[in-house]
Design an enzyme around this catalytic site. Structure first.
Site: not given
Length: 272
Positions: A49, A166, A170, A201
């Site tokens: 991370d 974005y 993707k 989420t």
């Protein structure tokens, strides 16, 4: 879905790297769910991370479950960092079998508003990082007789969402997966893409107001939302030997939203 409670050892003996494996506090984001599930299914996991403490929290949870995990931090848009992460996994566990590229940033910008800085940062984070991690990981997988790369994309890469950087970043990820799967299939390396959609989420909850969340739920054919564990279960399947003949696919984990027409979706909103 409820947090899984039964495990079959489907990844026993495997070594995995999961990028973007951290989350704030005790939250369960997609990367953390993937890392935890892989650890519970027998894999040794390097949890990577940008923030070291978030990666360590995930690794500590895997170890508390009786699994094997280490943490590492770094920016995976940097090729040297990617090489170091792969080297750390091999040093800790002796090999590399599974690579999950989960790092990503959202960039809600239009053609008129986007800056070159945001465009370049979005592509570097969402796409170039996948290439760099794969470039570092493939040789180690090949030395071990093969492996699996799973790239976490988005429904926004399959259908336009109004984000000029974005969505394309993707969408390109899925094509990159196909290219890797073709180029390295004879080395026993598979590459697939998972495209989550309609997920609830912690990240989504911070951005979607309650009324929009309810409207979105009604649009979905199943009338429910997905969560990080739904994505993790799909990744687990693709990482397992059960998916040995699946290579180059883009799997939508979205409750069927990708398959509905806009007018059908609009009609669903008016139904309970």
């Amino acid at each position: 879905m409820p947090e899984p409670s039964h495990y079959l050892g489907r990844l026993t003996g495997k070594v995995a790297i999961v990028t973007g494996a951290g989350a704030e506090g005790d939250e369960i984001g997609i990367g953390r769910a993937i890392a935890l599930l892989m650890g519970r299914e027998g894999a040794s996991v390097l949890c990577a991370d940008l923030a070291a403490e978030r990666a360590e929290t995930t690794a500590a949870r895997i170890r508390a479950d009786g699994g094997s995990a280490v943490a590492a931090a770094g920016d995976v848009s940097d090729g040297d960092v990617c090489a170091a992460l792969v080297a750390a996994a091999v040093k800790a566990f002796g090999r590399l079998d599974i690579l999950v590229n989960n790092v990503g940033i959202s960039a809600p910008a239009t053609l008129a508003s986007i800056s070159m800085e945001l465009w370049n940062r979005t592509l570097a984070t969402n796409l170039t990082s996948v290439m760099l991690m794969s470039k570092a990981g493939v040789p180690e997988m090949a030395r071990g007789g093969g492996g699996v790369i799973i790239n976490i994309s988005s429904l926004a890469g399959m259908r336009a969402s109004g984000a000029i950087a974005y969505g394309p970043s993707k969408a390109a990820m899925a094509q990159l997966s196909r290219e890797i799967g073709v180029l390295h299939g004879r080395q026993g390396i598979r590459a697939n893409t998972v495209a989550p959609g309609h997920m609830m989420t912690p990240h989504a909850m911070s951005k979607i107001p309650p009324e929009m969340r309810e409207a979105r739920r009604k649009v979905g054919p199943l009338g429910i939302e997905g969560d990080a564990w739904d994505v993790a279960q799909a990744v687990l399947f693709l990482a397992s030997d059960e998916a040995r003949f699946i290579n180059g696919v883009e799997l939508a984990v979205d409750g069927g939203v990708e398959g509905i027409a806009p007018l059908v979706g609009h009609a669903f909103v008016s139904e309970p």
